[in-house]
Scaffold this motif. Structure first.
Motif, mmCIF file in Angstrom:
data_model
loop_
_atom_site.group_PDB
_atom_site.id
_atom_site.type_symbol
_atom_site.label_atom_id
_atom_site.label_comp_id
_atom_site.label_asym_id
_atom_site.label_seq_id
_atom_site.Cartn_x
_atom_site.Cartn_y
_atom_site.Cartn_z
ATOM 1 N N LEU A 11 3.946 -1.353 -3.062
ATOM 2 C CA LEU A 11 2.930 -0.073 -3.003
ATOM 3 C C LEU A 11 2.079 -0.246 -1.979
ATOM 4 O O LEU A 11 1.439 -1.144 -1.610
ATOM 5 C CB LEU A 11 2.303 0.242 -4.346
ATOM 6 N N ALA A 12 1.530 1.042 -1.471
ATOM 7 C CA ALA A 12 0.376 1.213 -0.649
ATOM 8 C C ALA A 12 -0.828 1.508 -1.333
ATOM 9 O O ALA A 12 -0.512 2.256 -2.434
ATOM 10 C CB ALA A 12 0.644 2.110 0.723
ATOM 11 N N LEU A 13 -1.974 1.204 -0.973
ATOM 12 C CA LEU A 13 -3.247 1.886 -1.531
ATOM 13 C C LEU A 13 -4.302 2.152 -0.609
ATOM 14 O O LEU A 13 -4.577 1.321 0.320
ATOM 15 C CB LEU A 13 -3.853 0.471 -2.439
ATOM 16 N N VAL A 14 -4.489 3.483 -0.719
ATOM 17 C CA VAL A 14 -5.782 4.125 0.184
ATOM 18 C C VAL A 14 -6.851 4.104 -0.805
ATOM 19 O O VAL A 14 -6.760 5.069 -1.767
ATOM 20 C CB VAL A 14 -5.223 5.368 0.704
ATOM 21 N N GLY A 15 -7.951 3.775 -0.166
ATOM 22 C CA GLY A 15 -9.225 3.868 -1.182
ATOM 23 C C GLY A 15 -10.004 2.633 -1.380
ATOM 24 O O GLY A 15 -10.921 2.641 -2.206
ATOM 25 N N ALA A 16 -9.416 1.501 -1.101
ATOM 26 C CA ALA A 16 -10.404 0.357 -1.138
ATOM 27 C C ALA A 16 -11.333 -0.071 -0.174
ATOM 28 O O ALA A 16 -11.024 0.450 1.107
ATOM 29 C CB ALA A 16 -9.336 -0.991 -1.350
ATOM 30 N N ALA A 40 -2.901 -2.579 1.726
ATOM 31 C CA ALA A 40 -3.996 -1.864 1.772
ATOM 32 C C ALA A 40 -4.135 -0.951 3.236
ATOM 33 O O ALA A 40 -3.846 -1.419 4.155
ATOM 34 C CB ALA A 40 -5.350 -2.495 1.607
ATOM 35 N N VAL A 41 -4.684 0.312 2.933
ATOM 36 C CA VAL A 41 -4.598 1.128 4.190
ATOM 37 C C VAL A 41 -6.074 1.420 4.363
ATOM 38 O O VAL A 41 -6.743 1.922 3.109
ATOM 39 C CB VAL A 41 -3.745 2.561 3.954
ATOM 40 N N HIS A 42 -6.634 1.339 5.386
ATOM 41 C CA HIS A 42 -8.183 1.602 5.595
ATOM 42 C C HIS A 42 -8.282 2.068 7.205
ATOM 43 O O HIS A 42 -7.798 1.135 7.954
ATOM 44 C CB HIS A 42 -8.897 0.746 5.312
ATOM 45 N N PRO A 43 -8.730 2.997 7.503
ATOM 46 C CA PRO A 43 -8.734 3.767 9.001
ATOM 47 C C PRO A 43 -9.771 2.619 9.947
ATOM 48 O O PRO A 43 -9.675 2.528 11.083
ATOM 49 C CB PRO A 43 -9.620 5.027 9.101
ATOM 50 N N PRO A 55 -4.337 0.736 9.365
ATOM 51 C CA PRO A 55 -5.172 2.004 9.633
ATOM 52 C C PRO A 55 -4.514 3.325 9.150
ATOM 53 O O PRO A 55 -5.179 4.171 8.947
ATOM 54 C CB PRO A 55 -5.058 2.057 11.065
ATOM 55 N N THR A 56 -3.169 3.121 9.011
ATOM 56 C CA THR A 56 -2.511 4.426 8.569
ATOM 57 C C THR A 56 -1.357 4.235 7.500
ATOM 58 O O THR A 56 -0.801 2.916 7.715
ATOM 59 C CB THR A 56 -2.111 5.376 9.550
ATOM 60 N N LEU A 57 -0.955 5.053 6.851
ATOM 61 C CA LEU A 57 0.238 4.891 6.225
ATOM 62 C C LEU A 57 1.553 4.607 7.255
ATOM 63 O O LEU A 57 2.421 3.826 6.880
ATOM 64 C CB LEU A 57 0.629 5.963 5.297
ATOM 65 N N ALA A 58 1.578 5.401 8.335
ATOM 66 C CA ALA A 58 2.641 5.335 9.364
ATOM 67 C C ALA A 58 2.665 4.004 9.994
ATOM 68 O O ALA A 58 3.681 3.484 10.307
ATOM 69 C CB ALA A 58 2.753 6.377 10.399
ATOM 70 N N ALA A 59 1.606 3.258 9.951
ATOM 71 C CA ALA A 59 1.416 1.720 10.487
ATOM 72 C C ALA A 59 1.969 0.575 9.630
ATOM 73 O O ALA A 59 1.754 -0.460 10.140
ATOM 74 C CB ALA A 59 -0.105 1.556 11.027
ATOM 75 N N LEU A 60 2.314 1.049 8.443
ATOM 76 C CA LEU A 60 2.513 -0.059 7.514
ATOM 77 C C LEU A 60 3.653 -0.830 7.997
ATOM 78 O O LEU A 60 4.702 -0.329 8.681
ATOM 79 C CB LEU A 60 2.966 0.488 6.096
ATOM 80 N N PRO A 61 3.836 -2.168 7.591
ATOM 81 C CA PRO A 61 5.072 -3.142 8.339
ATOM 82 C C PRO A 61 6.274 -3.120 7.706
ATOM 83 O O PRO A 61 7.194 -3.639 8.094
ATOM 84 C CB PRO A 61 4.207 -4.394 8.399
ATOM 85 N N GLU A 62 6.208 -2.341 6.704
ATOM 86 C CA GLU A 62 7.318 -2.454 5.638
ATOM 87 C C GLU A 62 7.467 -1.358 4.790
ATOM 88 O O GLU A 62 6.403 -0.533 4.773
ATOM 89 C CB GLU A 62 7.496 -3.466 4.831
ATOM 90 N N PRO A 63 8.586 -0.909 4.423
ATOM 91 C CA PRO A 63 8.635 0.495 3.336
ATOM 92 C C PRO A 63 7.915 0.212 2.347
ATOM 93 O O PRO A 63 8.017 -0.981 1.555
ATOM 94 C CB PRO A 63 10.121 0.663 3.034
ATOM 95 N N VAL A 64 7.317 1.300 1.551
ATOM 96 C CA VAL A 64 6.550 1.266 0.305
ATOM 97 C C VAL A 64 7.196 2.076 -0.840
ATOM 98 O O VAL A 64 7.848 3.024 -0.053
ATOM 99 C CB VAL A 64 5.054 1.171 0.209
#
Length: 145
Positions: A11-16, A40-43, A55-64
């Protein structure tokens, strides 16, 4: 939708936060302790809880399999849009993050969405507090489907 979401092991998490003091950090730690791979995603942060961060969901290194959103409602809709653009099929709008606009945006994009409930009530093994909360909400007929 709940069972499908918690069945996703990455999973990705935005908000930590970088400080580690936000509820997003609690969810991040709990999911990892329960065996989830959490990205974790944080700009602006390079790391969260000592782990790499993107920094973004698009930048994640693998599918979630889904993204957990733990942000104020005003910011949640943008994250939902980013999830749809990144091909992430599921969104959990943590209690306090939900808004009608974010839910409508998710549904319009064809995303599976859970809104207004605490994810920690549903990941196993749930702690005593979250088990009690889930039981109470069941008695009151407030559990999501």
């Amino acid at each position: 939708a709940v069972d499908d979401f918690v069945a996703q092991r990455t999973l990705a998490l935005v908000g930590a936060s970088r400080s580690g003091r936000k509820f997003g950090n609690t969810i991040y730690r709990e999911l990892r302790a329960k065996g989830y791979r959490v990205l974790a995603v944080h700009p602006q942060a390079g790391s969260i809880e000592g782990d790499s961060c993107w920094p973004t969901l698009a930048a994640l290194p693998e599918p979630v399999g889904g993204v957990v959103v733990v942000l104020p409602p005003a910011a949640a809709r943008k994250v939902v849009q980013e999830a749809a653009a990144a091909g992430i099929p599921r969104v959990w709008l943590q209690q306090g993050s939900e808004s009608p606009e974010a839910v409508d945006t998710a549904r319009a994009a064809g995303l599976e969405v859970v809104s207004g409930h605490c994810l920690l009530m549903f990941v196993e093994p749930a702690g005593w507090f979250h088990r009690f909360h889930r039981t109470l909400w069941g008695w009151l007929g407030k559990l999501p489907e």
